[in-house]
Scaffold this motif. Structure first.
Motif, PDB file in Angstrom:
ATOM      1  N   ALA A 139       0.854  -1.195   0.000  1.00  0.00           N
ATOM      2  CA  ALA A 139       0.000   0.000   0.000  1.00  0.00           C
ATOM      3  C   ALA A 139       0.883   1.236   0.000  1.00  0.00           C
ATOM      4  N   VAL A 140       0.579   2.183  -0.882  1.00  0.00           N
ATOM      5  CA  VAL A 140       1.352   3.416  -0.968  1.00  0.00           C
ATOM      6  C   VAL A 140       0.406   4.616  -0.961  1.00  0.00           C
ATOM      7  N   ASP A 141       0.952   5.746  -0.572  1.00  0.00           N
ATOM      8  CA  ASP A 141       0.202   6.998  -0.561  1.00  0.00           C
ATOM      9  C   ASP A 141       1.188   8.128  -0.788  1.00  0.00           C
ATOM     10  N   VAL A 145      -5.898   5.011  -5.359  1.00  0.00           N
ATOM     11  CA  VAL A 145      -5.851   3.631  -4.863  1.00  0.00           C
ATOM     12  C   VAL A 145      -5.999   2.647  -6.019  1.00  0.00           C
ATOM     13  N   ASN A 148      -2.660   2.009  -7.494  1.00  0.00           N
ATOM     14  CA  ASN A 148      -1.908   1.179  -6.552  1.00  0.00           C
ATOM     15  C   ASN A 148      -2.305  -0.294  -6.729  1.00  0.00           C
ATOM     16  N   PHE A 151      -1.158  -1.689 -10.080  1.00  0.00           N
ATOM     17  CA  PHE A 151       0.290  -1.918  -9.996  1.00  0.00           C
ATOM     18  C   PHE A 151       0.571  -3.227  -9.266  1.00  0.00           C
ATOM     19  N   ASN A 152      -0.077  -3.413  -8.102  1.00  0.00           N
ATOM     20  CA  ASN A 152       0.110  -4.649  -7.340  1.00  0.00           C
ATOM     21  C   ASN A 152      -0.240  -5.874  -8.170  1.00  0.00           C
ATOM     22  N   LEU A 202       9.050   0.706  -7.740  1.00  0.00           N
ATOM     23  CA  LEU A 202       7.841   1.430  -8.123  1.00  0.00           C
ATOM     24  C   LEU A 202       7.942   1.985  -9.542  1.00  0.00           C
ATOM     25  N   ALA A 206       6.145   0.170 -12.685  1.00  0.00           N
ATOM     26  CA  ALA A 206       5.066   0.956 -13.281  1.00  0.00           C
ATOM     27  C   ALA A 206       5.329   1.142 -14.772  1.00  0.00           C
ATOM     28  N   TRP A 223       0.763   8.768 -11.239  1.00  0.00           N
ATOM     29  CA  TRP A 223       0.908   8.081  -9.950  1.00  0.00           C
ATOM     30  C   TRP A 223       2.303   8.286  -9.388  1.00  0.00           C
ATOM     31  N   LEU A 227       3.536  10.261  -5.960  1.00  0.00           N
ATOM     32  CA  LEU A 227       4.351   9.624  -4.923  1.00  0.00           C
ATOM     33  C   LEU A 227       5.616  10.430  -4.654  1.00  0.00           C
ATOM     34  N   ALA A 234       4.834   4.087   2.307  1.00  0.00           N
ATOM     35  CA  ALA A 234       4.618   2.760   1.729  1.00  0.00           C
ATOM     36  C   ALA A 234       4.726   1.727   2.840  1.00  0.00           C
TER      37      ALA A 234
END
Length: 246
Positions: A139-141, A145, A148, A151-152, A202, A206, A223, A227, A234
């Motif tokens: 989880a990233v911010d 979302v 995110n 990407f995962n 990341l 990405a 994104w 970040l 993260a």
């Protein structure tokens, strides 16, 4: 973004993971009479810490470059570093008192075979510590979302061989005849985007996701810009399981 140098990357992982690595070392309860094994020892980052507590230390790694670097770093310390597959350890049965398998199982063909081998080489009553991140939980911010999650999904589908093996450790160990003594789940927090970018891939992943059509290039770029602008955070779930043999 280019793939990082493997040795430099593992050194960065070790530096940022110093606290959890110390906990893993503590729970092994190493003694001077013990033979300790580091499965997938990489460039030997953790071998000196094992050698400071155990009577005999063996590091095993499949990559000849890692073996050479680990031997260089541990020269004159009595540590033995050998080339070998974690799925077919070059050790006699019941020859090891303590073992660690740290962030290795997501890379191998068969985590089950690694754990079976661990059960073979551990002496009855021997202990091993297993540590694995669960890549599904990254989880990233800031940033959307949905990006995110996309990407995962790409990383878990296309980059990491066994992304959720961390949550499976207790079950897989049991199937290999090992008994889970303790289970811990922690959530390391990274606040520096540059460090997290290097550790978690990341930017490079990405970009790969965009090339594969799993993210639009605009979404991927936006994104990453979010970040980098921060404030950044993260986290992911890291599972640590202590198992015993026989």
């Amino acid at each position: 973004m280019t793939t990082p140098d493997p040795i430099a990357y593992l050194d960065l992982v070790a530096e940022t993971g110093r606290d959890y690595k110390q906990r893993l070392l503590d729970v092994l309860d190493l003694r001077l009479g013990h033979t300790a094994l580091d499965v997938g020892c990489g460039p030997g980052t953790d071998l000196p810490s094992l050698a400071a507590r155990a009577g005999s230390v063996i590091g095993v790694d499949l990559d000849p470059a890692m073996v050479a670097e680990a031997r260089r770093r541990t020269a004159g310390t009595g540590v033995e570093v050998v080339g070998g597959d974690a799925q077919a350890l070059p050790l006699a049965g019941s020859s090891v008192d303590r073992a660690r398998v740290d962030r290795v199982l997501h890379q191998v063909d068969s985590p089950r075979r690694v754990l079976a081998e661990l059960g073979r080489v551990l002496r009855p009553g021997g202990l091993a510590v297993l540590a694995q991140p669960d890549w599904e939980t990254l989880a990233v911010d800031p940033g959307p979302v949905a990006v995110n999650l996309a990407f995962n999904r790409f990383v878990c589908d296309r980059v990491v061989r066994h992304p959720s093996v961390g949550r499976q450790l207790v079950r897989l160990a049991g199937e290999a005849g090992l008994t889970a003594v303790s289970v811990e789940a922690t959530a390391p927090v990274l606040r520096d985007f540059a460090v997290a970018d290097e550790l978690l891939g990341l930017t490079r992943n990405a970009d790969r996701a965009a090339r594969a059509g799993r993210l639009s290039r605009a979404a991927a770029r936006g994104w990453l810009d979010d970040l980098a602008a921060g404030p950044f955070l993260a986290t992911f779930t890291l599972f640590s399981v202590v198992v015993s043999a026989g």
